[in-house]
Design a protein around this motif. Structure first.
Motif, PDB file in Angstrom:
ATOM      1  N   VAL A 286     -31.393 -19.899 -12.693  1.00 34.86           N
ATOM      2  CA  VAL A 286     -30.682 -19.510 -11.415  1.00 34.86           C
ATOM      3  C   VAL A 286     -30.704 -20.905 -10.485  1.00 34.86           C
ATOM      4  O   VAL A 286     -31.521 -21.909 -10.893  1.00 34.86           O
ATOM      5  N   GLU A 287     -29.799 -20.662  -9.441  1.00 33.33           N
ATOM      6  CA  GLU A 287     -29.580 -22.039  -8.546  1.00 33.33           C
ATOM      7  C   GLU A 287     -30.804 -22.047  -7.664  1.00 33.33           C
ATOM      8  O   GLU A 287     -31.336 -22.867  -7.040  1.00 33.33           O
ATOM      9  N   PHE A 288     -31.084 -20.577  -7.226  1.00 29.32           N
ATOM     10  CA  PHE A 288     -31.971 -20.625  -6.222  1.00 29.32           C
ATOM     11  C   PHE A 288     -33.072 -19.474  -6.486  1.00 29.32           C
ATOM     12  O   PHE A 288     -33.151 -18.469  -6.833  1.00 29.32           O
ATOM     13  N   ASN A 289     -34.548 -19.997  -6.177  1.00 27.37           N
ATOM     14  CA  ASN A 289     -35.712 -19.104  -6.268  1.00 27.37           C
ATOM     15  C   ASN A 289     -36.206 -18.698  -5.057  1.00 27.37           C
ATOM     16  O   ASN A 289     -36.502 -19.375  -4.181  1.00 27.37           O
ATOM     17  N   LEU A 290     -36.166 -17.302  -4.940  1.00 24.35           N
ATOM     18  CA  LEU A 290     -36.513 -16.900  -3.459  1.00 24.35           C
ATOM     19  C   LEU A 290     -37.953 -16.358  -3.420  1.00 24.35           C
ATOM     20  O   LEU A 290     -38.599 -15.898  -4.441  1.00 24.35           O
ATOM     21  N   MET A 291     -38.768 -16.964  -2.420  1.00 21.29           N
ATOM     22  CA  MET A 291     -40.235 -16.847  -2.108  1.00 21.29           C
ATOM     23  C   MET A 291     -40.553 -16.218  -0.954  1.00 21.29           C
ATOM     24  O   MET A 291     -41.312 -17.001   0.058  1.00 21.29           O
ATOM     25  N   ILE A 316     -33.877 -24.273  -6.968  1.00 24.14           N
ATOM     26  CA  ILE A 316     -34.224 -24.883  -5.812  1.00 24.14           C
ATOM     27  C   ILE A 316     -34.954 -23.466  -4.920  1.00 24.14           C
ATOM     28  O   ILE A 316     -34.343 -22.372  -5.172  1.00 24.14           O
ATOM     29  N   SER A 317     -35.966 -23.753  -4.271  1.00 21.14           N
ATOM     30  CA  SER A 317     -36.943 -22.623  -3.542  1.00 21.14           C
ATOM     31  C   SER A 317     -36.328 -22.301  -2.269  1.00 21.14           C
ATOM     32  O   SER A 317     -36.235 -23.447  -1.493  1.00 21.14           O
ATOM     33  N   VAL A 318     -36.225 -21.228  -1.908  1.00 21.27           N
ATOM     34  CA  VAL A 318     -36.213 -20.846  -0.480  1.00 21.27           C
ATOM     35  C   VAL A 318     -37.409 -19.977  -0.080  1.00 21.27           C
ATOM     36  O   VAL A 318     -37.697 -19.045  -0.883  1.00 21.27           O
ATOM     37  N   ALA A 319     -38.304 -20.440   0.818  1.00 17.78           N
ATOM     38  CA  ALA A 319     -39.566 -19.726   1.105  1.00 17.78           C
ATOM     39  C   ALA A 319     -39.770 -19.603   2.475  1.00 17.78           C
ATOM     40  O   ALA A 319     -39.254 -20.074   3.422  1.00 17.78           O
ATOM     41  N   SER A 320     -40.724 -18.429   2.622  1.00 13.09           N
ATOM     42  CA  SER A 320     -41.379 -18.192   3.869  1.00 13.09           C
ATOM     43  C   SER A 320     -42.245 -19.113   4.198  1.00 13.09           C
ATOM     44  O   SER A 320     -42.751 -19.771   3.292  1.00 13.09           O
ATOM     45  N   PRO A 321     -42.502 -19.699   5.382  1.00 13.17           N
ATOM     46  CA  PRO A 321     -43.221 -20.730   5.879  1.00 13.17           C
ATOM     47  C   PRO A 321     -44.781 -20.406   5.864  1.00 13.17           C
ATOM     48  O   PRO A 321     -45.234 -20.865   6.898  1.00 13.17           O
ATOM     49  N   SER A 322     -45.325 -19.829   4.681  1.00 12.24           N
ATOM     50  CA  SER A 322     -46.537 -19.639   4.730  1.00 12.24           C
ATOM     51  C   SER A 322     -47.306 -20.983   4.682  1.00 12.24           C
ATOM     52  O   SER A 322     -46.850 -22.112   4.501  1.00 12.24           O
TER      53      SER A 322
END
Length: 388
Positions: A286-291, A316-322
């Motif tokens: 995958v291009e984007f890993n969702l977190m 590439i990860s897209v993540a919540s800013p935990s």
């Protein structure tokens, strides 16, 4: 989707050693560390016991050795007590056997540490934990389970000389609860995981990062307890799929893709849970890993593992800013951060800026290998154990 032309591996758990083999490992060094976990598994045990022992045993000088033991090994537990200099109890619940084990080490004046990787030791947070995990708060049996589980972990923790955990936010929670000194050893990738990941990434590099004409978003879940986290991105996923016919979604693990996305047919794909090595191959496509994560004290204690598992294979990860995600991801440099209301716009921007993908991929991979590779953890582990 990236075209990763490398076959799955035939995998068996490398910790499936006989008790004799594990005792021999423990006895091989001059200073010896015994890790105790109730029963082996592919998650906490792997990261917090097996990986640690693998790093310690990699040194051929014979100075420090380590092995791991379980409740099923009780018949020979006195031999473990005699051999080991340090006992590390990994996320194990108080019981009469654990109490006996700790007392045997205590009577010999040996150090006992508690390693815990989640905010599950303080029962005053039970309601928050249950709500975050979408537990049925109307079911008395679930309250009984969680209060028992949390309290038994907290009791065992307080009986130790010190604690080890995965990040500084969680370390502060442990110190406040227990009054114990706490040190941080991050979760990290072991040899098997990293070797296969490196092979996957090199194959992608050799192909010039060849892709098909689709853009794949991936959500990877190791447990069914992330339903409310996944729900955060559902509206954005629906809009993305509706607005861009090139986008496809892959949901892997224990979470269902959701009924509202069924209208997109085979553009939404579902895969079952994979072992932790072959999961790297799935992520690499995958291009984007969702977190996504909810924002609270419980989720701030989660580690960076979903980030570095994706980064090392070029997703590439897209993540919540935990707490941990914001600490690991430099927004726009090695991934992206998205507040709950920003997922649609952040993913759209990330897709649009495809010229930046190679830089983000390289930055994230270098970061993941340097900070979370097994080969850079030895001194941190030795210091935490007090045997440096």
């Amino acid at each position: 989707m990236f075209k990763v032309d490398i076959p799955p591996v035939t995998y068996s758990d490398p910790w499936n050693l006989s008790l004799h083999e594990r005792m021999k490992l423990l006895a091989s060094g001059r200073r010896r560390v015994a890790y105790f976990y109730e029963a082996p598994n592919n998650s906490t045990f792997r990261y917090r016991a097996y990986n640690m022992a693998q790093v310690l045993n990699d040194d051929k000088s014979g100075d420090v050795s380590a092995s791991f033991f379980f409740l099923q090994d009780w018949a020979r537990i006195d031999e473990v007590v005699d051999l080991a200099d340090v006992l590390v109890i990994c996320r194990s619940r108080y019981c009469h056997r654990l109490n006996q084990l700790m007392m045997k080490f205590r009577l010999r004046g040996k150090r006992i540490l508690f390693d815990i990787d989640d905010f599950v030791f303080d029962s005053s947070y039970a309601h928050l934990i249950m709500n975050t995990l979408d537990e049925d708060v109307g079911d008395p049996a679930r309250w009984d389970y969680w209060f028992s589980y949390i309290s038994r972990l907290g009791t065992a923790l307080k009986m130790c000389d010190g604690a080890i955990t995965t990040n500084h936010y969680l370390a502060e929670k442990i110190a406040t609860f227990s009054g114990l000194p706490v040190v941080v050893i991050p979760n990290f990738m072991n040899k098997e995981q990293l070797n296969y990941s490196d092979a996957l990434f090199k194959r992608k590099q050799a192909s010039g990062f060849a892709r098909d004409d689709k853009i794949h978003l991936g959500y990877f879940s190791g447990s069914p307890s992330h339903k409310l986290d996944y729900a955060i991105i559902m509206p954005a996923l629906e809009a993305l799929l509706a607005n861009n016919p090139r986008i496809e979604l892959m949901v892997v693990g224990y979470i269902e893709a959701g009924a509202t996305l069924s209208k997109f047919g085979d553009r939404v794909k579902r895969q079952p849970f994979h072992d932790y090595v072959n999961l790297q191959r799935v992520i690499s496509n995958v291009e984007f890993n969702l977190m996504p994560l909810q924002s609270n004290a419980f989720t701030n204690c989660k580690s960076e593992l979903k980030y570095f598992e994706a980064a090392v294979v070029g997703a590439i990860s897209v993540a919540s800013p935990s707490y941990t995600y914001a600490g690991a991801i430099r927004d726009g440099e090695n991934g992206y951060l998205a507040q709950a209301q920003e997922w649609l716009s952040v993913i759209e921007e990330a897709i649009e800026n495809s010229a930046r993908w190679p830089t983000l991929i390289e930055n994230a991979r270098e970061d993941a290998r340097s900070k979370y590779g097994w080969f850079n953890q030895r001194e941190v582990i030795l210091k935490a154990l007090g045997v440096a």
